[in-house]
Design an enzyme around this catalytic site. Structure first.
Site, mmCIF file in Angstrom:
data_model
loop_
_atom_site.group_PDB
_atom_site.id
_atom_site.type_symbol
_atom_site.label_atom_id
_atom_site.label_comp_id
_atom_site.label_asym_id
_atom_site.label_seq_id
_atom_site.Cartn_x
_atom_site.Cartn_y
_atom_site.Cartn_z
ATOM 1 N N HIS A 57 -15.500 -12.241 37.607
ATOM 2 C CA HIS A 57 -16.237 -11.363 36.702
ATOM 3 C C HIS A 57 -16.834 -12.194 35.564
ATOM 4 O O HIS A 57 -16.114 -12.990 34.936
ATOM 5 C CB HIS A 57 -15.318 -10.294 36.108
ATOM 6 C CG HIS A 57 -14.933 -9.233 37.087
ATOM 7 N ND1 HIS A 57 -14.454 -7.997 36.697
ATOM 8 C CD2 HIS A 57 -14.968 -9.207 38.443
ATOM 9 C CE1 HIS A 57 -14.188 -7.270 37.764
ATOM 10 N NE2 HIS A 57 -14.498 -7.988 38.839
ATOM 11 N N TYR A 186 -14.676 -0.480 29.890
ATOM 12 C CA TYR A 186 -13.819 0.072 28.846
ATOM 13 C C TYR A 186 -14.600 1.192 28.160
ATOM 14 O O TYR A 186 -15.643 0.936 27.556
ATOM 15 C CB TYR A 186 -13.451 -1.003 27.823
ATOM 16 C CG TYR A 186 -12.481 -2.047 28.327
ATOM 17 C CD1 TYR A 186 -11.142 -1.999 27.969
ATOM 18 C CD2 TYR A 186 -12.913 -3.093 29.146
ATOM 19 C CE1 TYR A 186 -10.242 -2.957 28.417
ATOM 20 C CE2 TYR A 186 -12.030 -4.054 29.608
ATOM 21 C CZ TYR A 186 -10.698 -3.977 29.236
ATOM 22 O OH TYR A 186 -9.807 -4.928 29.686
ATOM 23 N N PRO A 278 -1.842 -3.285 27.162
ATOM 24 C CA PRO A 278 -2.610 -3.817 28.292
ATOM 25 C C PRO A 278 -4.115 -3.881 28.057
ATOM 26 O O PRO A 278 -4.832 -4.449 28.875
ATOM 27 C CB PRO A 278 -2.274 -2.838 29.424
ATOM 28 C CG PRO A 278 -1.936 -1.564 28.730
ATOM 29 C CD PRO A 278 -1.260 -1.964 27.450
ATOM 30 N N LYS A 282 -3.696 -9.419 28.594
ATOM 31 C CA LYS A 282 -3.089 -10.681 28.187
ATOM 32 C C LYS A 282 -1.676 -10.928 28.711
ATOM 33 O O LYS A 282 -1.184 -12.052 28.657
ATOM 34 C CB LYS A 282 -3.038 -10.744 26.645
ATOM 35 C CG LYS A 282 -4.400 -10.854 25.999
ATOM 36 C CD LYS A 282 -5.062 -12.158 26.369
ATOM 37 C CE LYS A 282 -6.527 -12.178 26.034
ATOM 38 N NZ LYS A 282 -7.361 -12.745 27.069
ATOM 39 N N TYR A 370 -11.161 -12.754 25.296
ATOM 40 C CA TYR A 370 -10.947 -12.111 26.593
ATOM 41 C C TYR A 370 -10.805 -13.148 27.712
ATOM 42 O O TYR A 370 -9.908 -13.041 28.552
ATOM 43 C CB TYR A 370 -12.078 -11.143 26.902
ATOM 44 C CG TYR A 370 -11.682 -10.095 27.924
ATOM 45 C CD1 TYR A 370 -11.294 -8.826 27.530
ATOM 46 C CD2 TYR A 370 -11.703 -10.379 29.300
ATOM 47 C CE1 TYR A 370 -10.916 -7.860 28.451
ATOM 48 C CE2 TYR A 370 -11.318 -9.425 30.232
ATOM 49 C CZ TYR A 370 -10.917 -8.173 29.798
ATOM 50 O OH TYR A 370 -10.526 -7.230 30.727
#
Length: 377
Positions: A57, A186, A278, A282, A370
């Site tokens: 991704h 998200y 979550p 991580k 991220y």
């Protein structure tokens, strides 16, 4: 993973696993691997199947106000990205590699307890195959999770605990449905947070924000998908693909850090020492970062007798842990609806989302965290 890294440094280890092999190889858990985690797996001989089956991704999408806003990782982080490859798949690869290398993994171990770690002769007592055993060792690594025995075995007064419990949970499902989108989504919605993810080309992982005490019986499959459609779909006509639900669970959310992560010759790693919400993806990556540091410190000890890298284990790991704790808290706060949220809070949240998706500096900060900060040897 620690056992695998130690083997590559010529150091013998024994893995004591409380569950059976089938359980640990098939329990669906985390699935996002940071750039550094991917590199570590590949560079230590564990990358072949991950490269073949993992989903690379190059960004994520933040959805709010009925629109999607993409955060492009490579352009913001110097080419770094993530790979979606389930934790259970990583575990399968590790078990196969350890057994192929002659490593010792004992499954179905019962009543394992560490002893003598304040001395130079620690040991672990455990039951296996109906018999009692004592394993003498030089060091003990407590990779036994939040509810494990290792942290609880540390002397009273040793640990300082930092903790936060969040007023919401995630209702997660695993659906047998090909992904509808090629990156994670998200979504911040007036009805609550939602996350669109995947585990493979055939499996979709989906989450809804719910109350911590939510009763799963009140959430039949139809209701779950109806709510996911509401929170995820956008004005441009994007539609979520449905499929049979294979798994359903409600997971509470908390932040937790125990300091220090060591006592004598006992070292904590992963969830035994820290838990993150979550939202930032991580948890597994922090655990692998911990054992990377520990394996290097142990390799230095056996090669030269130096103990200062071992003494610095907690300090080294906690710098990364607290950065990840902050990032996970920030992502969680920016995307979830608090029970006591008001109009002011919602405007503040929307302002933050607008800033992150329209400012290169803010988007870079999200992207850097991220994909994972670089390791420092």
């Amino acid at each position: 993973m620690l056992s695998h890294l130690l083997h590559r440094a010529g150091i013998e280890s024994v893995v004591l696993e409380s569950r059976d092999r089938d359980y640990v190889e098939h329990r669906v858990r985390a699935g996002v691997l940071e750039h550094g985690t991917v590199d570590l797996l590949a560079h230590t001989g564990l990358g072949e199947r991950m490269r073949r089956e993992g989903l690379v991704h190059h960004g994520i999408e933040l959805r709010f106000g009925g629109r999607g806003h993409r955060i492009d990782f490579p352009s913001l982080t110097g080419g770094r990205s993530i790979v979606v490859y389930g934790q259970q798949e990583v575990v399968k690869d590790l078990i196969k590699a350890r057994l192929a290398d002659g490593g010792t993994i004992l499954f179905d171990v019962k009543d394992a307890t560490p002893h003598g770690f304040a001395s130079d002769e620690p040991s672990i007592r455990y039951s296996h195959g109906g018999e009692e055993h004592v394993l003498a060792c030089d060091f003990i690594a407590g990779c036994d999770g939040f509810h494990g025995v290792c942290r609880q075995s540390m002397p009273r007064g040793t640990l300082c605990v930092f903790e936060r419990t969040y007023p919401y949970a995630w209702l997660g499902i695993l659906a047998k449905a090909p992904p509808t989108h090629d990156e994670l989504i998200y979504a911040c919605h007036d009805r609550g947070f939602a996350l669109y993810s995947m585990r493979s080309h055939e499996l979709t992982r989906l989450y809804l924000q719910v109350a911590p005490e939510e009763d799963l019986a009140l959430w039949p499959d139809d209701r779950i998908f109806e709510e996911l459609h509401r929170r995820l779909e956008t004005a441009d006509g994007w539609k979520l693909r449905e499929g049979p639900v294979l798994e359903k669970v409600v997971a509470p959310m908390r932040s937790f850090v125990a300091e220090p992560m060591q006592s004598g010759r006992l070292f904590l790693a992963g969830d035994a020492a820290h838990i993150v919400p979550p939202t930032g993806a991580k948890g597994m990556n922090l655990a692998i970062a911990d054992v990377r540091v520990l394996s290097q410190a142990l390799a230095e000890y056996y090669a030269s007798g130096r103990e200062d890298p071992l003494a610095a284990y907690s300090q080294t790991c906690l710098a990364r842990v607290w950065r990840a704790e902050h990032f996970s808290w920030w992502m969680t706060s920016m995307l979830h609806r608090a029970p006591d949220d008001d109009a002011f809070g919602r405007r503040m949240q929307r302002s933050q989302l607008e800033y992150v998706t329209h400012s290169i500096a803010a988007a870079t900060s999200l992207a850097e965290n991220y994909v994972g900060l670089p390791f420092e040897d």
